[in-house]
Design a protein around this motif. Sequence first.
Motif, PDB file in Angstrom:
ATOM      1  N   PRO A  68       0.820  -1.214   0.000  1.00  0.00           N
ATOM      2  CA  PRO A  68       0.000   0.000   0.000  1.00  0.00           C
ATOM      3  C   PRO A  68       0.856   1.267   0.000  1.00  0.00           C
ATOM      4  CG  PRO A  68      -0.815  -1.567   1.631  1.00  0.00           C
ATOM      5  CD  PRO A  68       0.493  -2.112   1.130  1.00  0.00           C
ATOM      6  N   THR A  69       0.431   2.236  -0.784  1.00  0.00           N
ATOM      7  CA  THR A  69       1.123   3.522  -0.846  1.00  0.00           C
ATOM      8  C   THR A  69       0.488   4.486   0.156  1.00  0.00           C
ATOM      9  OG1 THR A  69      -0.364   4.437  -2.514  1.00  0.00           O
ATOM     10  CG2 THR A  69       1.536   3.168  -3.314  1.00  0.00           C
ATOM     11  N   ALA A  70       1.078   5.657   0.275  1.00  0.00           N
ATOM     12  CA  ALA A  70       0.546   6.675   1.187  1.00  0.00           C
ATOM     13  C   ALA A  70      -0.910   7.002   0.869  1.00  0.00           C
ATOM     14  CB  ALA A  70       1.399   7.942   1.093  1.00  0.00           C
ATOM     15  N   LEU A  71      -1.213   7.103  -0.419  1.00  0.00           N
ATOM     16  CA  LEU A  71      -2.583   7.441  -0.823  1.00  0.00           C
ATOM     17  C   LEU A  71      -3.581   6.368  -0.399  1.00  0.00           C
ATOM     18  CD1 LEU A  71      -3.865   9.842  -2.174  1.00  0.00           C
ATOM     19  CD2 LEU A  71      -3.549   8.748  -4.397  1.00  0.00           C
ATOM     20  N   ILE A 110      -1.471  16.711   6.150  1.00  0.00           N
ATOM     21  CA  ILE A 110      -0.894  15.438   5.732  1.00  0.00           C
ATOM     22  C   ILE A 110       0.191  15.703   4.687  1.00  0.00           C
ATOM     23  CG2 ILE A 110      -1.376  13.202   4.653  1.00  0.00           C
ATOM     24  CD1 ILE A 110      -4.374  13.734   5.592  1.00  0.00           C
ATOM     25  N   VAL A 111       1.362  15.149   4.928  1.00  0.00           N
ATOM     26  CA  VAL A 111       2.481  15.251   3.989  1.00  0.00           C
ATOM     27  C   VAL A 111       2.965  13.832   3.724  1.00  0.00           C
ATOM     28  CG1 VAL A 111       4.775  16.184   3.570  1.00  0.00           C
ATOM     29  CG2 VAL A 111       3.143  17.505   4.934  1.00  0.00           C
ATOM     30  N   ILE A 153       0.850  14.941   9.993  1.00  0.00           N
ATOM     31  CA  ILE A 153       1.062  13.503   9.839  1.00  0.00           C
ATOM     32  C   ILE A 153       1.873  13.298   8.565  1.00  0.00           C
ATOM     33  CG2 ILE A 153      -0.012  11.217   9.817  1.00  0.00           C
ATOM     34  CD1 ILE A 153      -0.956  13.000  12.152  1.00  0.00           C
ATOM     35  N   CYS A 154       3.067  12.706   8.695  1.00  0.00           N
ATOM     36  CA  CYS A 154       3.925  12.449   7.532  1.00  0.00           C
ATOM     37  C   CYS A 154       4.004  10.953   7.246  1.00  0.00           C
ATOM     38  CB  CYS A 154       5.340  12.977   7.777  1.00  0.00           C
ATOM     39  SG  CYS A 154       5.459  14.763   7.995  1.00  0.00           S
ATOM     40  N   LYS A 187       6.154  24.671  15.819  1.00  0.00           N
ATOM     41  CA  LYS A 187       5.275  24.703  16.996  1.00  0.00           C
ATOM     42  C   LYS A 187       3.918  24.060  16.710  1.00  0.00           C
ATOM     43  CE  LYS A 187       7.522  28.536  19.305  1.00  0.00           C
ATOM     44  NZ  LYS A 187       7.410  29.904  19.840  1.00  0.00           N
ATOM     45  N   THR A 188       3.978  22.809  16.365  1.00  0.00           N
ATOM     46  CA  THR A 188       2.776  21.984  16.230  1.00  0.00           C
ATOM     47  C   THR A 188       3.230  20.527  16.273  1.00  0.00           C
ATOM     48  OG1 THR A 188       0.693  21.743  14.995  1.00  0.00           O
ATOM     49  CG2 THR A 188       2.718  21.760  13.688  1.00  0.00           C
ATOM     50  N   PRO A 189       2.391  19.607  16.766  1.00  0.00           N
ATOM     51  CA  PRO A 189       2.815  18.198  16.855  1.00  0.00           C
ATOM     52  C   PRO A 189       3.104  17.590  15.478  1.00  0.00           C
ATOM     53  CG  PRO A 189       0.903  18.596  18.248  1.00  0.00           C
ATOM     54  CD  PRO A 189       1.087  19.828  17.408  1.00  0.00           C
ATOM     55  N   ILE A 190       4.116  16.712  15.416  1.00  0.00           N
ATOM     56  CA  ILE A 190       4.500  16.036  14.170  1.00  0.00           C
ATOM     57  C   ILE A 190       4.609  14.539  14.432  1.00  0.00           C
ATOM     58  CG2 ILE A 190       6.189  15.858  12.298  1.00  0.00           C
ATOM     59  CD1 ILE A 190       7.240  18.644  13.173  1.00  0.00           C
ATOM     60  N   ILE A 191       3.907  13.760  13.614  1.00  0.00           N
ATOM     61  CA  ILE A 191       4.017  12.297  13.674  1.00  0.00           C
ATOM     62  C   ILE A 191       4.485  11.806  12.307  1.00  0.00           C
ATOM     63  CG2 ILE A 191       2.773  10.114  13.984  1.00  0.00           C
ATOM     64  CD1 ILE A 191       0.765  11.703  15.741  1.00  0.00           C
TER      65      ILE A 191
END
Length: 316
Positions: A68-71, A110-111, A153-154, A187-191
Amino acid sequence: MVALDFEKNLENLKEKIEELKKISIEQNIDLSDEIKKLEIKLNDMEKEAYKNLSAWDKVKISRLLERPTALDYIKRIFDSFIELHGDRSYADDTSILCGIGSFKGIPVTIVAQQKGRDTNENIKRNFGMPHPEGYRKALRMMKQAEKFKRPIICFVDTPGAFPGIGAEERGQGEAIARNLMEMSSLKTPIISIVIGEGGSGGALALAVGDEIWMLEHSVYSILSPEGFASILFKDASKAAEAAEYMKITAQDLYNYGIIDKIIKEPIGGAHKNPDEMAKNIKISLQEAIKRLINEPIELVVEKRYEKFRKMGKVVE
């Protein structure tokens, strides 16, 4: 991936099960007990096989076209997604998807690095290898997320940043370095979630996060095993041996404290059941986002800084 003889036995057992199912239907014979016993045996064999994968096995699984890809995950995990384009400077890089989504009613940015499903799609997506404009687009969206207090979300899935002359002329190294610098204090959460290949600085440019996760059979490395083998052994064919030395699996990196979580994959890999895989990611995201948005942002950024300082000492 698994030993050839073992793989052949698995295929033979699958064929036997299908044959019994066909006989059961065509001849109206109840073979459910026999079929159930064989399915249990098959399940046990697959569990055993995928419990003992080598690092090179995991590299091959992470590169599967069917994976599965990100999409695929974006469609299954988020309630909505609006894609945004361009770096406002040069072009739109289709190997990186960026946009605004909704997760359980929470607006998120979303990145994602996006590979293709076939040759045509991979050409369109540049085989998941971003140009500098892709990283600049990602940073533009992350700065926007900071402004509007949206968690980021990355999804990381790349063999590495594109090494072409044009990419170097347009500042590939600078674009990656700027992402690393900006993300460290955003200054924001990153996962960040490694869903397939996490290749070199091309992956790290989206992986300076408060939480770094890897799917069970994904890999994360300074360069490809083939490249490593070419440098260390002067022989790219020794990639399997190099993969063991490199400690690139989720299990190795978790033990070293480089990543925070391993997300379990369905037996056989994420491609065997994308819905189940997406569900596992979703459960982890639900807990992490709720926890991170309820912490003072200054504390989140401070912990992120300390996390990477500590990681640097581990690498040393």
